[in-house]
Design a protein around this motif. Sequence first.
Motif, mmCIF file in Angstrom:
data_model
loop_
_atom_site.group_PDB
_atom_site.id
_atom_site.type_symbol
_atom_site.label_atom_id
_atom_site.label_comp_id
_atom_site.label_asym_id
_atom_site.label_seq_id
_atom_site.Cartn_x
_atom_site.Cartn_y
_atom_site.Cartn_z
ATOM 1 N N SER A 127 0.700 -1.096 -0.109
ATOM 2 C CA SER A 127 0.293 -0.197 -0.286
ATOM 3 C C SER A 127 0.984 1.562 -0.046
ATOM 4 O O SER A 127 0.661 1.889 -0.989
ATOM 5 N N THR A 128 1.971 1.334 0.888
ATOM 6 C CA THR A 128 3.225 2.373 0.243
ATOM 7 C C THR A 128 3.974 2.624 -0.782
ATOM 8 O O THR A 128 3.759 3.956 -1.318
ATOM 9 N N LEU A 129 3.877 1.272 -1.068
ATOM 10 C CA LEU A 129 4.286 1.692 -2.610
ATOM 11 C C LEU A 129 3.838 1.751 -3.506
ATOM 12 O O LEU A 129 3.949 3.081 -4.254
ATOM 13 N N LEU A 130 2.431 1.611 -3.706
ATOM 14 C CA LEU A 130 1.959 2.520 -4.995
ATOM 15 C C LEU A 130 1.271 3.557 -4.347
ATOM 16 O O LEU A 130 0.740 4.246 -5.539
ATOM 17 N N THR A 131 1.040 3.943 -3.044
ATOM 18 C CA THR A 131 0.320 4.609 -2.477
ATOM 19 C C THR A 131 1.763 6.606 -2.171
ATOM 20 O O THR A 131 1.578 7.444 -2.142
ATOM 21 N N GLY A 132 2.424 5.923 -2.475
ATOM 22 C CA GLY A 132 3.605 6.701 -1.468
ATOM 23 C C GLY A 132 3.285 7.179 -0.537
ATOM 24 O O GLY A 132 3.170 8.434 -0.447
ATOM 25 N N THR A 133 2.539 6.143 0.432
ATOM 26 C CA THR A 133 2.662 7.669 1.828
ATOM 27 C C THR A 133 2.503 6.020 3.422
ATOM 28 O O THR A 133 2.460 5.217 2.468
ATOM 29 N N TYR A 134 3.093 6.322 4.148
ATOM 30 C CA TYR A 134 2.349 5.829 5.183
ATOM 31 C C TYR A 134 1.104 5.315 5.444
ATOM 32 O O TYR A 134 -0.163 5.573 4.738
ATOM 33 N N ALA A 135 0.819 4.237 7.158
ATOM 34 C CA ALA A 135 0.021 4.182 6.810
ATOM 35 C C ALA A 135 -0.680 4.893 7.229
ATOM 36 O O ALA A 135 -2.330 5.171 7.466
ATOM 37 N N ASP A 136 -1.015 6.161 7.616
ATOM 38 C CA ASP A 136 -1.408 7.405 8.359
ATOM 39 C C ASP A 136 -2.757 7.905 7.365
ATOM 40 O O ASP A 136 -4.215 7.931 7.573
ATOM 41 N N ARG A 137 -1.873 7.329 5.734
ATOM 42 C CA ARG A 137 -3.112 8.177 4.895
ATOM 43 C C ARG A 137 -3.341 6.784 3.782
ATOM 44 O O ARG A 137 -4.726 7.146 3.184
ATOM 45 N N HIS A 138 -2.612 6.396 4.329
ATOM 46 C CA HIS A 138 -2.887 5.157 3.011
ATOM 47 C C HIS A 138 -4.263 4.098 3.630
ATOM 48 O O HIS A 138 -4.824 3.292 2.997
ATOM 49 N N HIS A 139 -4.390 3.963 4.623
ATOM 50 C CA HIS A 139 -5.496 3.280 6.120
ATOM 51 C C HIS A 139 -5.251 1.302 5.595
ATOM 52 O O HIS A 139 -6.331 1.065 6.408
ATOM 53 N N VAL A 140 -3.979 0.994 5.551
ATOM 54 C CA VAL A 140 -3.977 -0.685 5.908
ATOM 55 C C VAL A 140 -3.235 -0.685 6.865
ATOM 56 O O VAL A 140 -1.611 -0.633 6.349
ATOM 57 N N PRO A 141 -3.779 -0.835 8.255
ATOM 58 C CA PRO A 141 -2.621 -0.897 8.991
ATOM 59 C C PRO A 141 -1.793 -2.035 9.534
ATOM 60 O O PRO A 141 -0.768 -1.690 9.506
ATOM 61 N N GLY A 142 -1.812 -3.356 8.309
ATOM 62 C CA GLY A 142 -1.790 -4.739 8.776
ATOM 63 C C GLY A 142 -1.987 -5.681 8.539
ATOM 64 O O GLY A 142 -3.853 -6.081 7.111
ATOM 65 N N LEU A 143 -1.733 -7.059 8.077
ATOM 66 C CA LEU A 143 -2.075 -8.468 7.552
ATOM 67 C C LEU A 143 -3.806 -8.621 8.391
ATOM 68 O O LEU A 143 -4.460 -8.822 8.455
ATOM 69 N N VAL A 144 -3.089 -8.229 10.153
ATOM 70 C CA VAL A 144 -4.309 -8.460 10.746
ATOM 71 C C VAL A 144 -4.427 -7.337 11.474
ATOM 72 O O VAL A 144 -3.580 -6.651 12.235
ATOM 73 N N TRP A 145 -5.836 -6.820 11.183
ATOM 74 C CA TRP A 145 -6.184 -5.084 13.055
ATOM 75 C C TRP A 145 -8.046 -5.926 12.879
ATOM 76 O O TRP A 145 -7.998 -6.299 12.574
ATOM 77 N N TYR A 146 -8.613 -4.981 13.728
ATOM 78 C CA TYR A 146 -9.703 -5.038 14.019
ATOM 79 C C TYR A 146 -10.629 -3.534 13.538
ATOM 80 O O TYR A 146 -9.792 -1.931 13.564
ATOM 81 N N SER A 147 -11.312 -3.497 12.567
ATOM 82 C CA SER A 147 -11.781 -2.187 12.608
ATOM 83 C C SER A 147 -13.358 -2.409 13.643
ATOM 84 O O SER A 147 -14.263 -2.864 14.234
ATOM 85 N N ILE A 177 10.941 2.861 0.752
ATOM 86 C CA ILE A 177 9.907 2.735 -0.531
ATOM 87 C C ILE A 177 8.498 3.787 -0.622
ATOM 88 O O ILE A 177 8.320 3.405 -1.617
ATOM 89 N N VAL A 178 8.422 4.526 0.379
ATOM 90 C CA VAL A 178 7.520 5.761 0.319
ATOM 91 C C VAL A 178 7.770 6.877 -0.919
ATOM 92 O O VAL A 178 7.001 7.376 -0.999
ATOM 93 N N ASP A 179 9.486 6.965 -0.917
ATOM 94 C CA ASP A 179 9.369 7.544 -2.318
ATOM 95 C C ASP A 179 9.518 6.680 -3.059
ATOM 96 O O ASP A 179 10.323 7.723 -4.884
ATOM 97 N N ILE A 180 9.449 5.830 -3.130
ATOM 98 C CA ILE A 180 9.565 5.119 -4.613
ATOM 99 C C ILE A 180 8.924 5.230 -5.923
ATOM 100 O O ILE A 180 8.406 5.380 -7.435
ATOM 101 N N LYS A 181 7.531 5.871 -5.497
ATOM 102 C CA LYS A 181 6.080 6.005 -6.585
ATOM 103 C C LYS A 181 6.255 7.498 -7.271
ATOM 104 O O LYS A 181 6.154 7.122 -8.386
ATOM 105 N N ASP A 182 6.753 8.351 -6.271
ATOM 106 C CA ASP A 182 7.329 9.430 -7.419
ATOM 107 C C ASP A 182 7.831 9.395 -8.242
ATOM 108 O O ASP A 182 8.383 10.207 -9.361
ATOM 109 N N TRP A 183 9.789 9.179 -7.795
ATOM 110 C CA TRP A 183 10.273 8.768 -8.492
ATOM 111 C C TRP A 183 9.729 7.502 -9.845
ATOM 112 O O TRP A 183 10.502 8.614 -11.178
ATOM 113 N N VAL A 184 9.390 6.017 -9.756
ATOM 114 C CA VAL A 184 8.543 6.317 -11.251
ATOM 115 C C VAL A 184 7.989 6.919 -12.634
ATOM 116 O O VAL A 184 8.254 6.837 -13.007
ATOM 117 N N LEU A 185 6.988 7.847 -11.488
ATOM 118 C CA LEU A 185 6.282 8.753 -12.391
ATOM 119 C C LEU A 185 6.698 9.487 -13.247
ATOM 120 O O LEU A 185 6.579 9.699 -13.429
#
Length: 528
Positions: free
Chosen positions: A99-119, A515-523
């Motif tokens: 999610s970080t790779l594809l969005t260029g953000t950490y979890a506070d912005r992409h909202h996928v906390p982990g493999l297991v989490w509680y909603s 990894i958080v900066d990979i997306k912008d570089w590729v673009l």
Amino acid sequence: MKINNKIALLLMLSLSLMIIGCREDSNRQLNQQSVKSHNTANQNAKPVIFILIDSLMDKPLHDAIQEGRAPALQYLLKNGQYFPKVVSSFPTMSVTIDSTLLTGTYADRHHVPGLVWYSGKEKRMIFYGNGAKEALKIDQMQVIMDAIYQLNQVHLNKKTKTIHEELADKGKESASINAIVFRGKTEHALKVPRFLTFSNRVPEQMILTGPKWFSYAALAQLDPKNSWNTLLWKKYGMNDEFSAQDTAYLINQKRLPNVTIAYFPENDNSVHRKGTAQLDGIEKADQALQVVLDAYGSWELAVKNAIWIVMGDSAQSAVYEDRQLATVEIKSLLNHYRIAKLNQPVRAEDQIVISTNERMAYVYAINANVELSDVVKLLQNEEKLDIIAMKDDENVRVTAGKNGTMFSYRPGGNFTDEYGQSWTLSGEPSLVDIAIKNNRIKYGRYPDVLARLYGAMHSHEGRYVVVTVQPGYELVSESSPTHIGGGAHGSLHEKDSLVPLIISGTNTRPKTLRIVDIKDWVLQMVDG
């Protein structure tokens, strides 16, 4: 013909486990120690082929090359740039990292906390596929829907665009091959195997959005001849061969888009089972990479006509061979609370939910009478806990097992780190192993810890504590998988967090080695 229910259950378990990567128990002994542009949508820039090898690490990579078991990786490394220490996301689990790779953000912005989490919103645990023991206790139909549909179409923040969405906005094309995070702007209908639809709880077709070119194991493929790699004993297509063949198909058909992201999953399970020194998974990934390079006719033409990015997503640290020594059970530390059970819906009387992600965990206080500070104090009784963190107003407060000191921080302020991020700090910085000189922050064994931990602490709603465990150990909760004598990840520690990056076909590099900066570089490369 009606399928026997037991066989159907086994098939369902296999598919859901293999989609994300099977985290099976292991008691094995730890082993220490083309033609120009190929008609791409943008004729002014070379296409980018991004190969993500799960749990690829620097030392095993070099060992495999030295033993002659990774000639393709060696070729790209010798004909390009190599960076051995790129910082992953946190938790160091594939869904959050991707999610970080594809969005260029950490979890506070992409909202996928982990493999297991509680909603808290849905009042249930979210599982994207974990260990076999957990799988037998939870609703497999829900896991399948979470891992494929909910992850990409619901949980991944719609306000944070993926690389596939941004490329589509620019009139450019991309491909996702076996990647578990793939949201884009083109609708695709996944054909769900019949044995999964017999309950009427999973639709025969699953409509979701991805990039123009999209494949996903047995559910979607580009090469019509790739069905051989989607059989049961080949993990329904969640394997390196499938990913390589579909990528090579795009090259051979001269349909290679501006950016292709291909996921090679199998090294991860090899490291989990055999330990961090194993080379079998790298050798297998290299053989798959050779198939992709060969599609150009020669490796020289491959490097000339495309930009190649090969990297790991997270590392793994070795887990001790003694189960009693290696495992840390959170439940026993909090046993005077009523803890939600894995195989039951969360009840009104439950006070605590534990979501374990190998070497990290979220501990949720779902009862208003439970104070997070009290939970932290109880967790501090375990000396193997590496980082214990909670939110306090605007601050993140950090302590550790058997430690009475505290460190507190928040974004913005007079202290600046090596990535240009500013912070306000107070307390004991040694808890997160940072050094401060002239208001400059230098990270130690927890790379980019302030931003990565902040991301996890603000990744989703709820009152929770984040805990990680020291190298050599693994957190366990009810039926969670263990990797005794093998490898595990999840934590902020550098042993889980640093991955190698190979770049060939361009002299450029990301702004920072994260990894958080990979997306912008590729673009930027695609824009020419």
